[in-house]
Motif scaffolding. Sequence first.
Motif, PDB file in Angstrom:
ATOM      1  N   ARG A 185       0.828  -1.209   0.000  1.00  0.00           N
ATOM      2  CA  ARG A 185       0.000   0.000   0.000  1.00  0.00           C
ATOM      3  C   ARG A 185       0.864   1.261   0.000  1.00  0.00           C
ATOM      4  O   ARG A 185       0.476   2.283  -0.568  1.00  0.00           O
ATOM      5  N   LEU A 186       2.021   1.197   0.612  1.00  0.00           N
ATOM      6  CA  LEU A 186       2.952   2.324   0.537  1.00  0.00           C
ATOM      7  C   LEU A 186       3.386   2.571  -0.903  1.00  0.00           C
ATOM      8  O   LEU A 186       3.472   3.722  -1.354  1.00  0.00           O
ATOM      9  N   VAL A 187       3.651   1.500  -1.620  1.00  0.00           N
ATOM     10  CA  VAL A 187       4.064   1.633  -3.020  1.00  0.00           C
ATOM     11  C   VAL A 187       2.945   2.260  -3.847  1.00  0.00           C
ATOM     12  O   VAL A 187       3.171   3.174  -4.651  1.00  0.00           O
ATOM     13  N   THR A 239       9.520  -8.466   2.311  1.00  0.00           N
ATOM     14  CA  THR A 239       8.489  -9.233   1.620  1.00  0.00           C
ATOM     15  C   THR A 239       9.091 -10.088   0.513  1.00  0.00           C
ATOM     16  O   THR A 239       9.980  -9.647  -0.208  1.00  0.00           O
ATOM     17  N   SER A 240       8.577 -11.295   0.397  1.00  0.00           N
ATOM     18  CA  SER A 240       8.961 -12.181  -0.704  1.00  0.00           C
ATOM     19  C   SER A 240       7.962 -12.122  -1.850  1.00  0.00           C
ATOM     20  O   SER A 240       8.180 -12.740  -2.894  1.00  0.00           O
ATOM     21  N   ARG A 241       6.855 -11.412  -1.645  1.00  0.00           N
ATOM     22  CA  ARG A 241       5.816 -11.342  -2.672  1.00  0.00           C
ATOM     23  C   ARG A 241       5.378  -9.896  -2.860  1.00  0.00           C
ATOM     24  O   ARG A 241       4.208  -9.556  -2.641  1.00  0.00           O
ATOM     25  N   PRO A 242       6.259  -8.998  -3.270  1.00  0.00           N
ATOM     26  CA  PRO A 242       5.853  -7.598  -3.420  1.00  0.00           C
ATOM     27  C   PRO A 242       4.720  -7.441  -4.429  1.00  0.00           C
ATOM     28  O   PRO A 242       4.759  -8.023  -5.512  1.00  0.00           O
ATOM     29  N   GLY A 243       3.715  -6.682  -4.027  1.00  0.00           N
ATOM     30  CA  GLY A 243       2.607  -6.387  -4.910  1.00  0.00           C
ATOM     31  C   GLY A 243       1.484  -7.402  -4.931  1.00  0.00           C
ATOM     32  O   GLY A 243       0.457  -7.165  -5.582  1.00  0.00           O
ATOM     33  N   SER A 244       1.617  -8.512  -4.210  1.00  0.00           N
ATOM     34  CA  SER A 244       0.619  -9.578  -4.331  1.00  0.00           C
ATOM     35  C   SER A 244      -0.157  -9.845  -3.047  1.00  0.00           C
ATOM     36  O   SER A 244      -1.051 -10.703  -3.043  1.00  0.00           O
ATOM     37  N   ALA A 287      -2.541  -8.318  -1.210  1.00  0.00           N
ATOM     38  CA  ALA A 287      -3.995  -8.133  -1.166  1.00  0.00           C
ATOM     39  C   ALA A 287      -4.712  -9.240  -1.921  1.00  0.00           C
ATOM     40  O   ALA A 287      -5.686  -9.833  -1.428  1.00  0.00           O
ATOM     41  N   CYS A 288      -4.243  -9.546  -3.109  1.00  0.00           N
ATOM     42  CA  CYS A 288      -4.880 -10.566  -3.945  1.00  0.00           C
ATOM     43  C   CYS A 288      -4.793 -11.942  -3.296  1.00  0.00           C
ATOM     44  O   CYS A 288      -5.782 -12.680  -3.220  1.00  0.00           O
ATOM     45  N   THR A 289      -3.611 -12.290  -2.797  1.00  0.00           N
ATOM     46  CA  THR A 289      -3.415 -13.614  -2.199  1.00  0.00           C
ATOM     47  C   THR A 289      -4.214 -13.763  -0.918  1.00  0.00           C
ATOM     48  O   THR A 289      -4.854 -14.799  -0.674  1.00  0.00           O
ATOM     49  N   LEU A 290      -4.199 -12.723  -0.083  1.00  0.00           N
ATOM     50  CA  LEU A 290      -4.910 -12.792   1.184  1.00  0.00           C
ATOM     51  C   LEU A 290      -6.424 -12.852   0.953  1.00  0.00           C
ATOM     52  O   LEU A 290      -7.132 -13.625   1.608  1.00  0.00           O
ATOM     53  N   ARG A 291      -6.915 -12.069   0.016  1.00  0.00           N
ATOM     54  CA  ARG A 291      -8.350 -12.091  -0.293  1.00  0.00           C
ATOM     55  C   ARG A 291      -8.792 -13.494  -0.725  1.00  0.00           C
ATOM     56  O   ARG A 291      -9.805 -14.016  -0.268  1.00  0.00           O
ATOM     57  N   ARG A 292      -8.018 -14.098  -1.612  1.00  0.00           N
ATOM     58  CA  ARG A 292      -8.360 -15.430  -2.105  1.00  0.00           C
ATOM     59  C   ARG A 292      -8.393 -16.445  -0.962  1.00  0.00           C
ATOM     60  O   ARG A 292      -9.300 -17.280  -0.874  1.00  0.00           O
ATOM     61  N   SER A 293      -7.435 -16.356  -0.062  1.00  0.00           N
ATOM     62  CA  SER A 293      -7.369 -17.308   1.051  1.00  0.00           C
ATOM     63  C   SER A 293      -8.522 -17.123   2.031  1.00  0.00           C
ATOM     64  O   SER A 293      -9.073 -18.098   2.556  1.00  0.00           O
ATOM     65  N   LEU A 294      -8.906 -15.857   2.284  1.00  0.00           N
ATOM     66  CA  LEU A 294      -9.993 -15.610   3.226  1.00  0.00           C
ATOM     67  C   LEU A 294     -11.328 -16.094   2.673  1.00  0.00           C
ATOM     68  O   LEU A 294     -12.155 -16.649   3.409  1.00  0.00           O
ATOM     69  N   TYR A 295     -11.565 -15.895   1.385  1.00  0.00           N
ATOM     70  CA  TYR A 295     -12.792 -16.433   0.791  1.00  0.00           C
ATOM     71  C   TYR A 295     -12.818 -17.951   0.880  1.00  0.00           C
ATOM     72  O   TYR A 295     -13.874 -18.562   1.103  1.00  0.00           O
ATOM     73  N   ARG A 296     -11.663 -18.562   0.702  1.00  0.00           N
ATOM     74  CA  ARG A 296     -11.595 -20.024   0.803  1.00  0.00           C
ATOM     75  C   ARG A 296     -11.970 -20.485   2.207  1.00  0.00           C
ATOM     76  O   ARG A 296     -12.754 -21.436   2.368  1.00  0.00           O
ATOM     77  N   ARG A 338     -11.538  -4.757  -6.397  1.00  0.00           N
ATOM     78  CA  ARG A 338     -11.120  -3.366  -6.320  1.00  0.00           C
ATOM     79  C   ARG A 338      -9.613  -3.311  -6.145  1.00  0.00           C
ATOM     80  O   ARG A 338      -9.041  -4.058  -5.350  1.00  0.00           O
ATOM     81  N   ALA A 339      -8.973  -2.448  -6.891  1.00  0.00           N
ATOM     82  CA  ALA A 339      -7.519  -2.314  -6.788  1.00  0.00           C
ATOM     83  C   ALA A 339      -7.139  -1.791  -5.410  1.00  0.00           C
ATOM     84  O   ALA A 339      -7.905  -1.071  -4.755  1.00  0.00           O
ATOM     85  N   LEU A 340      -5.947  -2.151  -4.962  1.00  0.00           N
ATOM     86  CA  LEU A 340      -5.447  -1.667  -3.676  1.00  0.00           C
ATOM     87  C   LEU A 340      -5.390  -0.148  -3.709  1.00  0.00           C
ATOM     88  O   LEU A 340      -4.849   0.455  -4.639  1.00  0.00           O
ATOM     89  N   SER A 341      -5.974   0.489  -2.708  1.00  0.00           N
ATOM     90  CA  SER A 341      -6.083   1.949  -2.710  1.00  0.00           C
ATOM     91  C   SER A 341      -4.911   2.592  -1.978  1.00  0.00           C
ATOM     92  O   SER A 341      -4.260   1.977  -1.128  1.00  0.00           O
ATOM     93  N   ALA A 342      -4.676   3.847  -2.317  1.00  0.00           N
ATOM     94  CA  ALA A 342      -3.647   4.619  -1.630  1.00  0.00           C
ATOM     95  C   ALA A 342      -4.107   4.956  -0.212  1.00  0.00           C
ATOM     96  O   ALA A 342      -5.307   4.955   0.082  1.00  0.00           O
ATOM     97  N   ALA A 343      -3.163   5.226   0.661  1.00  0.00           N
ATOM     98  CA  ALA A 343      -3.505   5.662   2.022  1.00  0.00           C
ATOM     99  C   ALA A 343      -4.281   6.969   1.947  1.00  0.00           C
ATOM    100  O   ALA A 343      -4.004   7.815   1.092  1.00  0.00           O
ATOM    101  N   PRO A 344      -5.273   7.161   2.832  1.00  0.00           N
ATOM    102  CA  PRO A 344      -6.061   8.389   2.776  1.00  0.00           C
ATOM    103  C   PRO A 344      -5.224   9.619   3.118  1.00  0.00           C
ATOM    104  O   PRO A 344      -4.253   9.542   3.871  1.00  0.00           O
TER     105      PRO A 344
END
Length: 333
Positions: free
Chosen positions: A114-116, A292-297, A299-308, A319-325
């Motif tokens: 999210r910082l990136v 991190t060993s998985r930069p940029g991934s 949100a996508c990986t965690l979302r998939r695992s939580l739905y599982r 929804r794409a990862l949003s910038a900090a407010p």
Amino acid sequence: MEEFLRAAEGVVVPWEQAVRERFDLALAAAYGSIDRVHAPLVVMPHGAGYAKGHPTSTGRLSVYGLDGQRLVRDGRPVPRMVVLSHDSQLDLLREQCPEVVEVAEVVGDLSYDRLVVSASSREAYRDALGVGPEQQLVVVTSTWGAGSLFGMHLDLLERLMDELPPSRFRVAALVHPAVWFGHGPRQVKAWLADCVDAGLMLFTPELDWRAALVAADRVIGDHGSTTAYAAAIGRPVLTVERPAALALVPDAPQTRLGEVAPALRLDVPLPEQLDSTDADPVLAEEIRARLTSRPGSAACTLRRSLYRLLGLSEPGAHRALSAAPTPRKWCRS
């Protein structure tokens, strides 16, 4: 903490009730009594990886958050998923808590990602904080405890406000929530009242700390996670001394940063040190690689695992990862 959660518009359930109910999913970034929660449980680090530990009787380091004392009951894993940010943490888990390896997953670091993403909002953050084009923003970041920057060098903030000419510098402070809620917001604000009157921007816990790091030109920090995140996104960092008794994981980004980043000297004028501290792309890449060993991934990986774990099909549109407010508190009218 209850007051803070209510201010964030969350439904607060008393612990005594929570351990009697059943839930579809539970997320935890701390580990006390998690075996009492009746839900598929996901545990994750509450900072930059799993960096702290304590020596055992055998002389080895037991890493907090990856130890069997908290993650195993009756020989079985308590959580259904252990979130890791780096492959090296899987090796640590395999060494000190092999029973949980089967439920561990390396997803990366969501805060780093999210910082990136927030980098494109840097000018908006700086404008909201009132940082002029000819000014540098110095961010001071502290973890909690007696060995933290706040615990050992509270007078550093006063020195910065005294020594840095306001025509060239703005100063912001990020203090760990455990300090805010351990001492109480009233006390923290009282300790720093003179600095705030002199222009210090004090980020309260409800404000997103990531905006300050993205907006920063220089960062002064301790062994806490926020300092490591600042270095990973390429901010020039000066570090204060770490307590001798502090036990950090050798491969952790906080450990490496303390070994190689320039150290703040209290016997040298602060403007001189800030002016001579430049960005180090090689250090930034080294810290990022340990973060991190998985930069940029993440949100996508965690979302998939939580739905599982919820037993639901993952929706097709994400929804794409949003910038900090933007920290609206300091926006100009």
